[in-house]
Write an enzyme that holds these catalytic residues in place. Structure first.
Site, PDB file in Angstrom:
ATOM      1  N   ALA A  66      -6.621   1.811   4.893  1.00  0.00           N
ATOM      2  CA  ALA A  66      -7.033   2.901   5.769  1.00  0.00           C
ATOM      3  C   ALA A  66      -8.548   3.038   5.731  1.00  0.00           C
ATOM      4  O   ALA A  66      -9.204   2.615   4.785  1.00  0.00           O
ATOM      5  CB  ALA A  66      -6.371   4.207   5.344  1.00  0.00           C
ATOM      6  N   GLY A 112      -2.524   1.210   3.462  1.00  0.00           N
ATOM      7  CA  GLY A 112      -1.872   1.437   4.747  1.00  0.00           C
ATOM      8  C   GLY A 112      -1.511   0.151   5.466  1.00  0.00           C
ATOM      9  O   GLY A 112      -0.581   0.128   6.282  1.00  0.00           O
ATOM     10  N   GLU A 115       1.745  -0.879   3.956  1.00  0.00           N
ATOM     11  CA  GLU A 115       2.736   0.083   4.452  1.00  0.00           C
ATOM     12  C   GLU A 115       3.099  -0.203   5.906  1.00  0.00           C
ATOM     13  O   GLU A 115       4.259  -0.066   6.310  1.00  0.00           O
ATOM     14  CB  GLU A 115       2.195   1.501   4.287  1.00  0.00           C
ATOM     15  CG  GLU A 115       2.139   1.943   2.830  1.00  0.00           C
ATOM     16  CD  GLU A 115       1.409   3.250   2.619  1.00  0.00           C
ATOM     17  OE1 GLU A 115       1.996   4.162   2.034  1.00  0.00           O
ATOM     18  OE2 GLU A 115       0.231   3.354   3.044  1.00  0.00           O
ATOM     19  N   GLU A 135      -3.903   2.675  -3.840  1.00  0.00           N
ATOM     20  CA  GLU A 135      -4.270   4.073  -3.651  1.00  0.00           C
ATOM     21  C   GLU A 135      -4.566   4.819  -4.947  1.00  0.00           C
ATOM     22  O   GLU A 135      -5.439   5.701  -4.977  1.00  0.00           O
ATOM     23  CB  GLU A 135      -3.163   4.806  -2.877  1.00  0.00           C
ATOM     24  CG  GLU A 135      -3.125   4.502  -1.387  1.00  0.00           C
ATOM     25  CD  GLU A 135      -2.269   3.294  -1.063  1.00  0.00           C
ATOM     26  OE1 GLU A 135      -1.938   3.105   0.115  1.00  0.00           O
ATOM     27  OE2 GLU A 135      -1.928   2.518  -1.995  1.00  0.00           O
TER      28      GLU A 135
END
Length: 258
Positions: A66, A112, A115, A135
């Site tokens: 991200a 992300g 994911e 993260e």
């Protein structure tokens, strides 16, 4: 379809969606997440697109994570909203998509990015791929379904290790874990994904959509996947595809699904 952060090509009933921010290693920002939602919403209705391949532009990254600069100053409520909207608009939306979605992981798939790949129905990876959920090294946890989908795919122990160490695994390890189905060279990644897509296109789109729903319902709290399977199995008997498929089999012919 024209986007600022995506490229979408449709050919031979295969839609290829490229996250196209190569200078940022295709990192997900809010604009890209919104464009992904719009792209998949459009592809859902597009009769020319039967299978979707999701990948990143260039050879360095699928999605390197991200865009941290956008949320580094968020408070608690903003953080919850970021995760909730992202999951609803993109990650859960892709996971429940009625058309097959193949993630072709080229290079880094981190945070992300991993994911996003895990929200696809299955994954293939190039041999230069590196996958991980880093993260916890930033003081947060995965917020786009990573704590839920990773254990489903690789098991609780391996997921815990990956999340706690914030480390990366290579493509072959990801295959050994069951996180990706196949590993190819970077040059063969998209052709191999297309080869799989063409195999899918030989089969009933209606049956595939029903199967996606049944498989996914097994992983949803309060939903009985067996009941979904029985219901969708029964519905299949009322479709033209069922008539075409069974008659073609009995006549030793190739079915021509509409």
């Amino acid at each position: 379809m024209t986007f600022e952060n995506l490229k979408v090509n449709i050919k031979d009933r295969i839609a290829t969606v490229y996250i196209n921010r190569p200078k940022k290693l295709n990192a997900l920002n809010r604009a890209t997440i919104e464009e992904l939602h719009q792209a998949f919403k459009s592809l859902r209705e597009d009769t020319e697109a039967a299978v979707i391949i999701l990948t990143g532009s260039g050879e360095k990254a699928f999605v390197a994570g991200a865009d941290i600069s956008e949320f580094s100053d968020y408070n608690v409520e903003q953080g919850k909203d970021l995760a909730a909207k992202g999951q609803e608009q993109v990650f859960d939306y892709i996971a429940d998509f009625p058309k097959p979605v193949i993630a072709a992981v080229n290079g880094f798939a981190l945070g992300g990015g991993l994911e996003l790949a895990m929200s696809a129905h299955f994954r293939i990876a190039s041999d230069n791929a590196r996958l991980g959920l880093p993260e916890t090294s930033l003081g947060v946890i995965p917020g786009y379904g990573g704590t839920q989908r990773l254990p489903q795919l690789v098991g609780k122990g391996r997921a815990m290790e990956m999340i706690m160490t914030a480390g990366m695994i290579d493509a072959q390890t990801a295959k050994d874990y069951g996180l990706v189905n196949h590993v190819t060279t970077i040059e063969e990644l998209i052709p191999f994904a297309e080869k799989l897509a063409f195999k899918i296109l030989n089969n009933s789109r209606q049956a595939i959509s029903a199967a996606i729903e049944a498989v996914n319902d097994n992983y949803k709290d309060g939903v009985n996947g067996f009941e979904t399977e029985v219901r969708n199995f029964g519905k299949s008997f009322g479709t033209e595809d069922f008539k075409e498929g069974t008659q073609a089999f009995l006549n030793k012919q190739k079915p021509n699904f509409k």
